[in-house]
Scaffold this motif. Structure first.
Motif, short mmCIF file in Angstrom:
data_model
loop_
_atom_site.label_atom_id
_atom_site.label_comp_id
_atom_site.label_asym_id
_atom_site.label_seq_id
_atom_site.Cartn_x
_atom_site.Cartn_y
_atom_site.Cartn_z
N LEU A 89 0.84 -1.21 0.00
CA LEU A 89 0.00 0.00 0.00
C LEU A 89 0.87 1.25 0.00
N SER A 90 0.72 2.07 -1.02
CA SER A 90 1.49 3.33 -1.09
C SER A 90 0.71 4.47 -0.46
N LEU A 91 1.37 5.21 0.43
CA LEU A 91 0.78 6.43 1.01
C LEU A 91 1.33 7.68 0.33
N ALA A 92 2.33 7.51 -0.52
CA ALA A 92 3.06 8.68 -1.04
C ALA A 92 2.29 9.39 -2.14
N LYS A 93 2.46 10.71 -2.19
CA LYS A 93 1.74 11.53 -3.17
C LYS A 93 2.76 12.28 -4.01
N GLY A 94 3.28 11.58 -5.02
CA GLY A 94 4.25 12.24 -5.88
C GLY A 94 4.46 11.45 -7.15
N ILE A 95 5.16 12.07 -8.09
CA ILE A 95 5.55 11.42 -9.35
C ILE A 95 7.07 11.41 -9.36
N GLU A 96 7.65 10.26 -9.65
CA GLU A 96 9.11 10.13 -9.61
C GLU A 96 9.76 11.01 -10.68
N THR A 97 10.76 11.78 -10.26
CA THR A 97 11.47 12.59 -11.25
C THR A 97 12.31 11.66 -12.14
N GLY A 98 12.55 12.06 -13.35
CA GLY A 98 13.33 11.22 -14.27
C GLY A 98 12.45 10.21 -15.00
N THR A 99 11.92 9.22 -14.25
CA THR A 99 11.11 8.18 -14.90
C THR A 99 9.68 8.66 -15.17
N LEU A 100 9.21 9.65 -14.44
CA LEU A 100 7.84 10.17 -14.50
C LEU A 100 6.82 9.09 -14.13
N MET A 101 7.23 8.16 -13.28
CA MET A 101 6.33 7.07 -12.88
C MET A 101 5.51 7.44 -11.66
N ARG A 102 4.28 6.88 -11.63
CA ARG A 102 3.47 6.95 -10.41
C ARG A 102 4.06 5.94 -9.42
N MET A 103 3.74 6.11 -8.14
CA MET A 103 4.34 5.25 -7.11
C MET A 103 3.97 3.78 -7.29
N SER A 104 2.74 3.50 -7.73
CA SER A 104 2.36 2.09 -7.92
C SER A 104 3.20 1.47 -9.04
N GLN A 105 3.55 2.28 -10.04
CA GLN A 105 4.40 1.76 -11.12
C GLN A 105 5.81 1.48 -10.61
N VAL A 106 6.31 2.37 -9.75
CA VAL A 106 7.64 2.15 -9.17
C VAL A 106 7.63 0.85 -8.36
#
Ligand SMILES: NC(=O)c1ccc[n+]([C@@H]2O[C@H](COP(=O)([O-])OP(=O)(O)OC[C@H]3O[C@@H](n4cnc5c(N)ncnc54)[C@H](O)[C@@H]3O)[C@@H](O)[C@H]2O)c1
Ligand SMILES: O=P(O)(O)OC[C@H](O)CO
Length: 332
Positions: free
Chosen positions: A102-119
């Motif tokens: 379960l992800s609680l984080a609210k951000g988009i990864e810099t560089g990959t532009l991935m959502r946390m569930s994708q990471v």
């Protein structure tokens, strides 16, 4: 009784661990620093991140990730977005093969532009159905002192979403399930950027008409991006969209809004960082990744673009306001 590991002992990790414990879930937190783990386990207080809040005596904590993860049915990821990948790479071999992440984080990864569930899927190799996200109007301190609030738990596997809902429903915390993971994540990441814009306006001395205009036009650009990525507009009209946007853009407790306010008052990025008391204001990095993501889908996000240019290209807040209002007029 189901067992949860909450990895990350900042303000939201701690508040949500309390929610889980109050709901009757067996919870062990992992803290990066031993003294934080000791404070939670020994004093039942997280003095660094939630001072003055009494934590349940059933809530335990450790600085040993393997011990926290041992036998966990739910693995709750509560570290900032930009450090999730590196942390998860370490934790991945210790995570049970059927555990729900379960992800609680609210951000988009810099560089990959991935959502946390994708990471999470990429780093752990987990089936996407094992990955859930939680997002909604959930300012940590208000939840920690048990002020009533609702949230959304999104997972494509409804059985897992229901299990998480059961594990976190209390008399003050009301989770709704949803299958729209993309919508929840886009709502959560983008509202931080719009809260920075609202803070900048408030810090410049502007009033409620301006704030309401930013919130509403912010929602319009969030929906444009969400729909382009496959989100449902109804999710963005719900708790993880409008709900969180209104809470974050209006509250003095929001780190993103406070950060923006300092910039609006003419402060530097360094003085703005002080306004967050060492905590993360996710929008500062995500404004750039959201902007790049939008650009790759040919989606216009003028407020997000302006926030990026103020935070990372030296644009002065007053000039950003002038440029936004100087755009060509158009239909709503
Ligand atoms: N605080 C809230 O009200 C709230 C509510 C909902 C969602 N969120 C989201 O939850 C996530 C976590 O936020 P928070 O409020 O708990 O943040 P925080 O700044 O209060 O705490 C972050 C935690 O992560 C740890 N951390 C920081 N960098 C790290 C690294 N490189 N490796 C390992 N650990 C690291 C810190 O030590 C701390 O324990 C963010 O994405 C935030 O947007 C926060
Ligand atoms: O303090 P912020 O700005 O990170 O916002 C906290 C939460 O995301 C509100 O739901």
């Amino acid at each position: 009784m189901s067992k949860a590991a909450v990895l990350g002992a900042g303000s939201w990790g701690t508040a949500f661990a309390k929610v889980l414990a109050d709901a009757g879930t067996d919870v062990t937190m992992w803290a990066r620093r031993a003294e934080v783990a000791e404070s939670i386990a020994g004093r039942h207080e997280n003095v660094d991140y939630l001072p003055g809040v009494a934590l349940p005596s059933t809530l335990t904590a450790t600085d040993d990730a393997a011990a926290a993860l041992d036998g966990a049915d739910f693995v709750v990821l509560a570290v900032p977005s930009q450090s999730l990948r590196s942390n998860l790479a370490e934790w991945s071999p210790m995570i049970g093969e059927d555990a729900t992440l379960l992800s609680l984080a609210k951000g988009i990864e810099t560089g990959t532009l991935m959502r946390m569930s994708q990471v999470i899927v990429q780093v752990t190799g987990a089936d996407p159905g094992r990955v859930a996200v939680l997002s909604g109007p959930n300012l940590a301190r208000e939840i920690a002192i048990e002020q009533p609030a609702a949230t959304v738990i999104a997972c494509t596997d409804s059985t897992r979403a229901l299990a998480l809902q059961k594990a976190s429903a209390t008399g003050y915390f009301r989770p709704y399930t949803n299958s729209d993971v993309i919508g929840c994540e886009i709502g959560g990441a983008c509202k931080n950027v719009i809260a920075l814009a609202c803070g900048m306006a408030a810090g410049s001395g502007l009033g409620d008409n301006t704030i309401a205009s930013i919130i509403t036009r912010g929602l319009a650009e969030i929906i444009r991006l969400g729909v382009a990525l496959g989100a449902k507009p109804t999710t963005l009209a719900g708790l993880a969209g409008v709900g969180d946007l209104v809470a974050t853009c209006s509250s003095p407790l929001s780190r993103n809004r406070s950060f923006g306010e300092r910039l609006g008052q003419g402060g530097s990025m360094e003085t703005a960082q002080e306004a967050t008391h060492g905590q993360v204001a996710e929008g500062v990095k995500s404004c750039s990744s959201v902007r790049a993501l939008a650009s790759s889908y040919d989606v216009e996000m003028p407020l997000t673009d302006a926030v990026h240019r103020v935070c990372h290209e030296g644009l002065v807040v007053q000039d950003a306001i002038g440029q936004l209002l100087g755009r060509r007029t158009k239909s709503e």
